[in-house]
Design a protein around this motif. Sequence first.
Motif, PDB file in Angstrom:
ATOM      1  N   LEU A  28       0.849  -1.194   0.000  1.00 46.18           N
ATOM      2  CA  LEU A  28       0.000   0.000   0.000  1.00 46.18           C
ATOM      3  C   LEU A  28       0.882   1.241   0.000  1.00 46.18           C
ATOM      4  N   ASP A  29       0.704   2.092  -1.001  1.00 44.49           N
ATOM      5  CA  ASP A  29       1.312   3.418  -1.020  1.00 44.49           C
ATOM      6  C   ASP A  29       0.217   4.385  -0.591  1.00 44.49           C
ATOM      7  N   ALA A  30       0.282   4.818   0.664  1.00 43.62           N
ATOM      8  CA  ALA A  30      -0.805   5.625   1.233  1.00 43.62           C
ATOM      9  C   ALA A  30      -0.777   7.067   0.758  1.00 43.62           C
ATOM     10  N   CYS A  50       0.792  -7.005  -6.140  1.00 46.07           N
ATOM     11  CA  CYS A  50      -0.229  -5.960  -6.228  1.00 46.07           C
ATOM     12  C   CYS A  50       0.164  -4.753  -5.390  1.00 46.07           C
ATOM     13  N   LEU A  51      -0.300  -3.595  -5.847  1.00 38.75           N
ATOM     14  CA  LEU A  51      -0.055  -2.334  -5.157  1.00 38.75           C
ATOM     15  C   LEU A  51      -1.349  -1.540  -5.128  1.00 38.75           C
ATOM     16  N   LEU A  52      -1.781  -1.160  -3.920  1.00 35.45           N
ATOM     17  CA  LEU A  52      -2.934  -0.288  -3.730  1.00 35.45           C
ATOM     18  C   LEU A  52      -2.402   1.089  -3.365  1.00 35.45           C
ATOM     19  N   GLN A  75      -3.971  -0.604  -8.150  1.00 36.15           N
ATOM     20  CA  GLN A  75      -5.338  -0.158  -7.920  1.00 36.15           C
ATOM     21  C   GLN A  75      -5.266   1.160  -7.154  1.00 36.15           C
ATOM     22  N   PHE A  76      -6.126   2.116  -7.516  1.00 37.87           N
ATOM     23  CA  PHE A  76      -6.078   3.435  -6.883  1.00 37.87           C
ATOM     24  C   PHE A  76      -7.419   3.784  -6.262  1.00 37.87           C
ATOM     25  N   ALA A  85      -8.084   1.995   5.906  1.00 39.23           N
ATOM     26  CA  ALA A  85      -8.648   0.704   6.311  1.00 39.23           C
ATOM     27  C   ALA A  85      -9.836   0.334   5.445  1.00 39.23           C
ATOM     28  N   ALA A  86     -10.711   1.294   5.175  1.00 39.12           N
ATOM     29  CA  ALA A  86     -11.872   1.017   4.329  1.00 39.12           C
ATOM     30  C   ALA A  86     -11.438   0.649   2.920  1.00 39.12           C
ATOM     31  N   ALA A  87     -10.417   1.347   2.402  1.00 40.70           N
ATOM     32  CA  ALA A  87      -9.928   1.061   1.049  1.00 40.70           C
ATOM     33  C   ALA A  87      -9.322  -0.340   0.973  1.00 40.70           C
TER      34      ALA A  87
END
Length: 311
Positions: A28-30, A50-52, A75-76, A85-87
């Motif tokens: 995750l890249d926040a 995968c990367l969110l 995914q963005f 957290a919701a994402a």
Amino acid sequence: MTSTLLHQSVLLHEAVDALNVRARGCYLDATFGRGGHARAVLARLGADGCLLALDRDPEAAAEARALAATDPRLQFVAGPFSGLAAAVRAHGLEGRLDGILFDLGVSSPQLDDARRGFSFQQDGPLDMRMDPAGGPSAAEWLAAAGEAEISLVLRDLGEERFHRRIARRVVETRAETPIASTAQLAGLVAAAVPTRERGKHPATRAFQAIRIHVNRELDELQDALAQAVGLLAPGGRLAVISFHSLEDRIVKRFLRAGARGRELPPGLPVTGGPSGATLKLIGKAVQPSAAEIDANPRARSAVLRVAEKLP
């Protein structure tokens, strides 16, 4: 020249190394920004990785969506990182993330675009919002806030020594004319401050304080950190790049508390040390090299801290 080329990601290799990226991992890249860290993570992922990514800035969102259109591993989600957290749950990744990266602060394209109102270096509308559609602008807040509130924000979020003088000048000025531009605010602060810090514009601390307040940056950070550990898989890494002492203090205390666990109250008839630690600190705080600072002076205050989730 694109905004990607204009922006230099700080501690790029150090941060991605700290994530310990595995080819089939999920990350995750926040704070996508202009995608420097995200592209470096993607370069280390295999076809099954995968990367969110998240970001609340609409220009960053446009860049992220363009990259996602060419790479199905990305995914963005548009929004602040307090909603991470919701994402993550929406993408079925809760407890499965192998790493989370926060790159805090303002990107070069935001600072260099006078329309965004982040910088006193060039004149523009006094906005300062990461998301221009979210909440009041800096100008709107300064028009409505009381003198005591303005003073506290300057003191607590900018560590501004002359917070009372500046707040008084703001209230006096707005009674005559709205404070609507960055040059107007910078000139007002410079006139209110009796002494100068060497090598620093007199409005530096005031602009920092107002930007942090308008965007709720410290609240966002505390909310996001509280969510992050539960989203990581055992052995997953949490890496945070901070750019000023207020952010870094929050990050340092959070990571140390997670590594320390629950300490027993003194006097209890129980033996043993702290229990319930959730994190293991990884190495010492990392700062940019002299070469990186020479190439990108905006990196000079950056600090990277890393921790790993315990089983």
